[in-house]
Write an enzyme that holds these catalytic residues in place. Structure first.
Site, PDB file in Angstrom:
ATOM      1  CB  THR A  29     -57.856-133.241 -29.100  1.00 49.61           C
ATOM      2  OG1 THR A  29     -57.980-132.022 -28.362  1.00 49.61           O
ATOM      3  CG2 THR A  29     -56.597-133.194 -29.942  1.00 49.61           C
ATOM      4  CG  ASP A  84     -62.418-136.098 -27.208  1.00 47.26           C
ATOM      5  OD1 ASP A  84     -61.918-136.143 -28.351  1.00 47.26           O
ATOM      6  OD2 ASP A  84     -61.744-135.849 -26.187  1.00 47.26           O
ATOM      7  N   GLY A  85     -63.434-138.066 -29.504  1.00 54.03           N
ATOM      8  CA  GLY A  85     -63.241-139.353 -30.153  1.00 54.03           C
ATOM      9  C   GLY A  85     -62.675-140.377 -29.186  1.00 54.03           C
ATOM     10  CB  ALA A  86     -62.703-143.484 -28.286  1.00 53.14           C
ATOM     11  CG  ASP A  87     -57.019-143.154 -29.780  1.00 54.32           C
ATOM     12  OD1 ASP A  87     -57.056-142.750 -30.951  1.00 54.32           O
ATOM     13  OD2 ASP A  87     -56.721-142.427 -28.821  1.00 54.32           O
ATOM     14  CE  LYS A  97     -60.772-139.155 -25.080  1.00 53.39           C
ATOM     15  NZ  LYS A  97     -60.702-138.833 -26.531  1.00 53.39           N
ATOM     16  N   GLY A  98     -55.877-140.910 -26.249  1.00 57.68           N
ATOM     17  CA  GLY A  98     -54.559-140.339 -26.082  1.00 57.68           C
ATOM     18  C   GLY A  98     -53.623-140.481 -27.250  1.00 57.68           C
ATOM     19  N   GLY A 100     -53.823-138.920 -29.849  1.00 57.19           N
ATOM     20  CA  GLY A 100     -53.630-137.548 -30.309  1.00 57.19           C
ATOM     21  C   GLY A 100     -52.862-136.674 -29.339  1.00 57.19           C
ATOM     22  CD  GLU A 106     -58.462-136.200 -25.849  1.00 59.61           C
ATOM     23  OE1 GLU A 106     -58.565-135.949 -27.054  1.00 59.61           O
ATOM     24  OE2 GLU A 106     -57.986-137.278 -25.424  1.00 59.61           O
TER      25      GLU A 106
END
Length: 230
Positions: A29, A84-87, A97-98, A100, A106
């Site tokens: 996400t 998936d992505g990462a912050d 992450k999180g 989003g 996730e």
């Protein structure tokens, strides 16, 4: 939590090359994951046979729109690869992450995957986790206030995540506390202490979970790093 960052089409195209036929793919996400789902959908429309397991209702809706067949955990024994992505990404390959809002799903999908691939722009690479100042923590709504007080006592003052004047409700029916943070020197220990708080469902700390990390530079070039998973 809105944010601006470079286009992620190049890194998504690189990641989709990792997807083998007849596999189960975890669908992340967020911006990078969305670009990957679009790239994967194009491959499916061209004949690639895979099944997807989404980490959010938003990703599920996009996958259906693109013709990607979906499954649940009731249908499979294991996920072959999750993208998936990462912050935030630290030098060890650990993540926050999180941003989003899908951190719990996730983490579940990543944990049940044989391989967890993370896509990120270079702006997400940090020297230490917590550098961007926010750590999301998902809590049950009933425990919002006591969890918030307990987290503040640990040195993590927080605010419930809001959107359009309303408190955000996750796909799990919970709330998110965005904790203010500086350097998180012991991510694993910090997560363990947070998870011990009654009412905390999950944190945005993803420690020793990523197998492969792809980082896209501003010029579109992609660097591949080893993650912290053992």
């Amino acid at each position: 939590m809105p944010e601006s960052a470079p286009n992620t089409d190049a890194i998504a195209a690189r990641a989709v090359e990792l997807i083998a036929p007849d596999t189960v793919v975890g669908l992340g996400t967020g911006r990078a994951a969305t670009a990957f789902i679009h790239a994967l959908g194009a491959k499916v429309q061209a004949g690639l046979r895979i099944r997807g397991l989404p980490t959010s209702e938003v990703s599920a809706a996009l996958a259906r729109k693109l013709g990607i067949p979906l499954v649940t955990f009731d249908d499979i024994d294991r996920i072959d690869v999750t993208v998936d992505g990462a912050d935030e990404i630290d030098p060890n390959g650990d993540l926050i992450k999180g941003y989003g809002g899908a951190l719990v799903r996730e983490k579940i999908v990543a944990a049940y995957s044989r391989k967890f691939v993370v896509l990120s722009g270079a702006e997400k690479v940090v020297s230490v986790l917590g550098a961007r100042g926010t750590l999301p923590v998902e809590v049950v709504s009933f425990a919002l206030t006591p969890c918030r007080k307990h987290l503040e006592g640990m040195g993590f003052p927080s605010q419930p995540r809001m959107k359009d004047g309303q408190i955000v409700v996750t796909d799990n029916g919970n709330h998110i506390l965005d904790c203010k943070t500086t350097a998180i020197i012991d991510p694993a220990g910090t997560e363990a202490k947070m998870l011990a708080i009654p009412g905390v469902v999950g944190t945005g700390l993803f420690v020793k979970m990523a197998h492969t990390i792809m980082i896209q530079a501003a010029d579109g070039s992609v660097e591949v790093r080893r993650g912290s998973a053992t």
